[in-house]
Design a protein around this motif. Structure first.
Motif, PDB file in Angstrom:
ATOM      1  N   GLU A 121       0.823  -1.204   0.000  1.00 30.36           N
ATOM      2  CA  GLU A 121       0.000   0.000   0.000  1.00 30.36           C
ATOM      3  C   GLU A 121       0.862   1.261   0.000  1.00 30.36           C
ATOM      4  N   GLU A 122       2.075   1.144   0.506  1.00 37.57           N
ATOM      5  CA  GLU A 122       2.985   2.279   0.578  1.00 37.57           C
ATOM      6  C   GLU A 122       4.240   1.997  -0.241  1.00 37.57           C
ATOM      7  N   ALA A 123       5.041   3.031  -0.462  1.00 35.33           N
ATOM      8  CA  ALA A 123       6.294   2.866  -1.191  1.00 35.33           C
ATOM      9  C   ALA A 123       7.145   1.791  -0.517  1.00 35.33           C
ATOM     10  N   PRO A 124       7.777   0.908  -1.317  1.00 32.44           N
ATOM     11  CA  PRO A 124       8.019   1.014  -2.765  1.00 32.44           C
ATOM     12  C   PRO A 124       6.952   0.356  -3.643  1.00 32.44           C
ATOM     13  N   TYR A 125       5.832  -0.069  -3.082  1.00 32.45           N
ATOM     14  CA  TYR A 125       4.657  -0.565  -3.816  1.00 32.45           C
ATOM     15  C   TYR A 125       4.835  -1.954  -4.411  1.00 32.45           C
ATOM     16  N   GLY A 126       6.057  -2.359  -4.742  1.00 35.66           N
ATOM     17  CA  GLY A 126       6.319  -3.692  -5.275  1.00 35.66           C
ATOM     18  C   GLY A 126       7.515  -4.309  -4.579  1.00 35.66           C
ATOM     19  N   VAL A 127       7.769  -5.589  -4.852  1.00 44.32           N
ATOM     20  CA  VAL A 127       8.914  -6.296  -4.285  1.00 44.32           C
ATOM     21  C   VAL A 127      10.114  -6.073  -5.199  1.00 44.32           C
ATOM     22  N   CYS A 128      11.114  -5.397  -4.689  1.00 45.06           N
ATOM     23  CA  CYS A 128      12.298  -5.071  -5.496  1.00 45.06           C
ATOM     24  C   CYS A 128      13.283  -6.232  -5.464  1.00 45.06           C
ATOM     25  N   LEU A 129      13.585  -6.773  -6.632  1.00 44.08           N
ATOM     26  CA  LEU A 129      14.418  -7.974  -6.728  1.00 44.08           C
ATOM     27  C   LEU A 129      15.688  -7.769  -7.542  1.00 44.08           C
ATOM     28  N   THR A 130      15.789  -6.654  -8.229  1.00 45.57           N
ATOM     29  CA  THR A 130      16.986  -6.431  -9.035  1.00 45.57           C
ATOM     30  C   THR A 130      17.480  -5.010  -8.812  1.00 45.57           C
ATOM     31  N   MET A 131      18.658  -4.705  -9.382  1.00 49.87           N
ATOM     32  CA  MET A 131      19.307  -3.421  -9.124  1.00 49.87           C
ATOM     33  C   MET A 131      19.903  -2.867 -10.410  1.00 49.87           C
ATOM     34  N   PRO A 132      19.184  -2.019 -11.149  1.00 49.76           N
ATOM     35  CA  PRO A 132      19.794  -1.374 -12.312  1.00 49.76           C
ATOM     36  C   PRO A 132      21.102  -0.695 -11.904  1.00 49.76           C
ATOM     37  N   THR A 133      22.147  -0.957 -12.667  1.00 54.13           N
ATOM     38  CA  THR A 133      23.503  -0.657 -12.219  1.00 54.13           C
ATOM     39  C   THR A 133      24.284   0.126 -13.261  1.00 54.13           C
ATOM     40  N   ALA A 134      25.139   1.016 -12.778  1.00 50.54           N
ATOM     41  CA  ALA A 134      26.084   1.730 -13.638  1.00 50.54           C
ATOM     42  C   ALA A 134      27.403   0.958 -13.624  1.00 50.54           C
ATOM     43  N   TRP A 135      27.850   0.552 -14.806  1.00 53.94           N
ATOM     44  CA  TRP A 135      29.060  -0.261 -14.948  1.00 53.94           C
ATOM     45  C   TRP A 135      30.202   0.617 -15.445  1.00 53.94           C
ATOM     46  N   TYR A 136      31.351   0.499 -14.806  1.00 56.96           N
ATOM     47  CA  TYR A 136      32.550   1.191 -15.269  1.00 56.96           C
ATOM     48  C   TYR A 136      33.257   0.349 -16.331  1.00 56.96           C
ATOM     49  N   ASN A 137      33.691   0.985 -17.384  1.00 62.63           N
ATOM     50  CA  ASN A 137      34.381   0.294 -18.476  1.00 62.63           C
ATOM     51  C   ASN A 137      35.862   0.174 -18.150  1.00 62.63           C
ATOM     52  N   MET A 138      36.284  -1.039 -17.811  1.00 61.82           N
ATOM     53  CA  MET A 138      37.675  -1.265 -17.428  1.00 61.82           C
ATOM     54  C   MET A 138      38.624  -1.306 -18.620  1.00 61.82           C
ATOM     55  N   ASN A 139      38.090  -1.157 -19.821  1.00 61.01           N
ATOM     56  CA  ASN A 139      38.971  -1.007 -20.987  1.00 61.01           C
ATOM     57  C   ASN A 139      39.583   0.385 -21.053  1.00 61.01           C
ATOM     58  N   LEU A 140      39.055   1.305 -20.253  1.00 64.70           N
ATOM     59  CA  LEU A 140      39.567   2.672 -20.221  1.00 64.70           C
ATOM     60  C   LEU A 140      40.547   2.796 -19.057  1.00 64.70           C
ATOM     61  N   PRO A 141      41.836   3.083 -19.331  1.00 66.24           N
ATOM     62  CA  PRO A 141      42.838   3.135 -18.253  1.00 66.24           C
ATOM     63  C   PRO A 141      42.470   4.064 -17.115  1.00 66.24           C
ATOM     64  N   VAL A 142      41.845   5.202 -17.399  1.00 62.11           N
ATOM     65  CA  VAL A 142      41.521   6.144 -16.336  1.00 62.11           C
ATOM     66  C   VAL A 142      40.582   5.522 -15.304  1.00 62.11           C
ATOM     67  N   LEU A 143      39.723   4.587 -15.734  1.00 62.27           N
ATOM     68  CA  LEU A 143      38.822   3.900 -14.817  1.00 62.27           C
ATOM     69  C   LEU A 143      39.461   2.637 -14.254  1.00 62.27           C
ATOM     70  N   ALA A 144      40.155   1.893 -15.092  1.00 59.40           N
ATOM     71  CA  ALA A 144      40.771   0.646 -14.645  1.00 59.40           C
ATOM     72  C   ALA A 144      41.844   0.885 -13.590  1.00 59.40           C
ATOM     73  N   ASP A 145      42.557   2.008 -13.694  1.00 66.94           N
ATOM     74  CA  ASP A 145      43.701   2.263 -12.814  1.00 66.94           C
ATOM     75  C   ASP A 145      43.340   3.012 -11.544  1.00 66.94           C
ATOM     76  N   ASN A 146      42.114   3.461 -11.414  1.00 67.71           N
ATOM     77  CA  ASN A 146      41.775   4.370 -10.318  1.00 67.71           C
ATOM     78  C   ASN A 146      40.508   3.953  -9.577  1.00 67.71           C
ATOM     79  N   ALA A 147      40.684   3.059  -8.582  1.00 70.23           N
ATOM     80  CA  ALA A 147      39.546   2.692  -7.744  1.00 70.23           C
ATOM     81  C   ALA A 147      39.018   3.904  -6.990  1.00 70.23           C
ATOM     82  N   ALA A 148      39.915   4.853  -6.664  1.00 67.33           N
ATOM     83  CA  ALA A 148      39.483   6.059  -5.956  1.00 67.33           C
ATOM     84  C   ALA A 148      38.523   6.883  -6.808  1.00 67.33           C
TER      85      ALA A 148
END
Length: 633
Positions: free
Chosen positions: A336-363
């Motif tokens: 009856e209240e938010a979130p109104y449904g059962v949440c079972l998955t997590m749309p996610t932002a993926w970092y492209n590790m083919n790019l050195p600036v992302l692959a080399d910098n966990a920070a």
């Protein structure tokens, strides 16, 4: 308030624990409780031939020709004309009859051995009789087929049908064969209606018992005799078998084809359905017809729901609560209240590790993730149809109680973040030496301005809203992030390319709920087996590699001790929250479930005590809802 008199105002209720079931691959399933019995058509002593059991469809079917008080209307599942009724084929585009959902197969026409229930994490028997069992080393799984289970032609469902379904899948490379052939060596029937699965082994150990169990809930069983007919008429040619229209299909489920064209798909109840036996449901499903008008788009489906022309709507509806709070419509959701449904998955932002600036910098990866305003994403993109990351702190798990119990929260709390932590993000970047040396407002890596894009398909408006907020977070911490929205036909060819460098931060969703989860989802987040796979739809889309994570991931499916499993999931969560190869933007239902109760009522709700999941009355154990529906008048 809603007009549904059955519901009371509730907060988010706890989803039943599935810890034990996950450890056993849902082997510890409970028996299916009988649903409330509607009035059913008389059952003949012997099954009638197909042509007598099902009415002949009219040459043209208009909505007015289906009795409204016998028809359950759907939206959001069938898009476009049905291409095939062939359960062993491919590219059927037959969402009402042949569809594997992320939380259970759609068993209106073709049935699975078990039904998955994401609320309890259990596998509930359907064609199978009782729980399945493993031998001690998890190399053999066995179960019995229900004696009452029958095909639409009156013949018995047997273990031979299960064998034939798997064998033809391997032979022609359909979804069953390509998915499970790597984990199941063979399936045999012993002649006493007992079926035995032999797991594929490596050095005497099963490759992955969890995926063997996925077969039980994810594969519709086809009749052996019908499979042989299809093989014969196609000369055994795999391509021809896969593309056979299957119009003469034999089914075991409660519904079958009544009518289908480019405007509507209609199923009709088979009143000889074996499931009215006391060993299963004990009655027929209530609606005589299942109908799905093929709408042009989501707004058209939503308009039909609001008008009472649709009873069950599987679509994201912004501010769904307005339909009853402001418009006064008799529309309901599971909560009856938010979130109104059962949440079972997590749309996610993926970092492209083919790019050195992302692959080399966990920070850098963690700083961006820290800075994102997730509350704004949830409030705007999801209109609060997701718990916040303060409500359910981020990990590798979905928000269900069963999965949340699988890791030590205290052990990772210092690594978790709820978002909008600009100061924390800036401190991380400064400490890592990623600073702005030329005064243009943007930080540099190896003398070059850090410039990234944030990408998702055009027209996916909630995802686009999320990417805009990711880009805004970059601006606040001195990292240039621009949004990019290619059309879906382009996007789908790029993000699955393991060598792509076009997309820096891009969106996709991991697995939701199944017997193999959360292990399967964890492997998608951290496992390297998907790295380098061409046309990769399977997982780890950012191409992240961590040998320590790989070793732990390989151990989990072969481990049965609950404490050990919890320790391993906790360690994997630490790795994930430290390395941040991706970051989830929201929690989300695997299926949206909004119902209009102007014609039908007694749909599943969180507080009704029945434990039926909100899977649109069609998927996995969600089909139990069809046996308890009641007419409003």
């Amino acid at each position: 308030m809603k007009k549904n008199v059955v519901k009371k105002l509730v907060s988010i209720v706890a989803v039943g624990s599935m810890t034990a079931a996950l450890l056993a691959g849902c082997g510890s399933s409970e028996a299916v409780a009988p649903a409330p019995e509607p009035e059913a058509a008389p059952v003949e002593e012997e099954a009638a031939p197909v042509e007598e059991a099902v009415e002949e469809a009219p040459a043209e079917t208009a909505e007015g020709e289906l009795p409204r008080n016998e028809t359950l209307y759907f939206a959001g599942q069938q898009w476009g004309t049905v291409a095939s009724w062939n359960p062993i084929g491919t590219n059927q585009n037959n969402s009402m009859a042949i569809a594997g959902g992320s939380s259970g197969y759609r068993t209106l026409v073709f049935e699975t051995l078990y039904m998955y229930d994401p609320l309890s994490g259990s596998c509930k028997p359907l064609l199978a009789d009782g729980d399945y069992s493993w031998n001690d080393d998890q190399t053999e799984l066995s179960f019995k087929i229900k004696d009452a289970a029958k095909w639409s032609d009156g013949s018995a469902v047997t273990g031979d049908d299960v064998v034939a379904t798997f064998d033809i899948g391997v032979e022609i490379g359909n979804t069953c064969g390509s998915t499970f052939g790597a984990y199941i060596d063979k399936i045999e029937a012993d002649g006493n209606n007992v079926t035995i699965f032999s797991a594929l082994t490596d050095d005497g150990k099963p490759v992955n018992p969890l995926f063997v169990v996925d077969f039980l809930t994810g594969t519709p069983i086809a009749q052996k005799a019908w499979i042989e007919t299809v093989k014969d008429r196609n000369g055994g040619d795999a391509t021809s078998i896969l593309n056979d229209p299957g119009e003469d299909f034999v089914w075991s489920g409660p519904y079958t084809k009544y009518y289908a064209d480019d405007q509507k798909v209609v199923l009709i109840r088979d009143d000889n359905y074996w499931g009215q036996d006391a060993s299963m449901w004990g009655s027929l499903p209530v609606p005589k017809y299942i109908a799905h008008t093929i709408y042009a788009d989501n707004p058209a489906g939503q308009a039909a729901l609001q008008a009472g022309e649709v009873d069950v709507c599987q679509q994201f509806i912004s501010n769904v609560q307005d339909l009853w709070e402001k418009d006064g419509l008799p529309i309901s959701t599971y909560y009856e209240e938010a979130p109104y449904g059962v949440c079972l998955t997590m749309p996610t932002a993926w970092y492209n590790m083919n790019l050195p600036v992302l692959a080399d910098n966990a920070a850098l990866r963690k700083a961006i993730a820290l800075a994102v305003d997730y509350d704004s994403i949830i409030a705007n993109a999801m209109t609060n149809q997701s718990p916040t990351f303060s409500d359910v702190p981020r990990s590798l798990m979905n928000p269900t109680d069963g999965e949340q119990a699988l890791y030590d929260h205290d052990a990772v709390k210092d690594l978790q973040w709820a978002g909008n932590d600009i100061d924390g993000a800036i401190a991380l970047l400064d400490e890592a030496g990623l600073t702005d040396s030329d005064g243009d407002g943007y930080r540099e890596y190896k003398g070059e301005k850090i410039s990234l894009n944030a990408v998702c398909p055009n027209g996916w408006t909630d995802w686009q809203a999320a990417m805009e907020i990711v880009a805004a977070a970059g601006e606040k911490i001195g990292v240039e992030i621009t949004t990019l929205y290619p059309e879906w036909d382009i996007y789908q060819t790029v993000f699955v390319d393991p060598a792509q460098t076009e997309y820096a931060i891009f969106m996709w969703s991991p697995e939701a709920a199944s017997p193999s989860n959360p292990w399967h989802r964890v492997n998608q987040f951290l496992g390297s087996e998907y790295v380098g796979v061409e046309n990769n739809w399977s997982g780890n889309w950012g191409q992240y590699v961590n040998k320590d994570a790989d070793e732990i991931i390989k151990k989990i499916p072969l481990t049965t001790d609950a404490a050990e499993i919890k320790d391993m999931y906790t360690e994997l969560t630490k790795i994930y929250l430290t390395e941040v190869p991706s970051f989830s933007l929201m929690y989300r239902p695997s299926l949206f479930h909004a119902v209009n109760e102007s014609v039908w009522t007694n749909f599943p709700s969180a507080d009704d005590g029945r434990g039926i999941p909100p899977l649109d009355c069609t998927d996995g154990y969600g089909i139990a809802a069809l046996y308890g529906l009641e007419l409003v008048q």
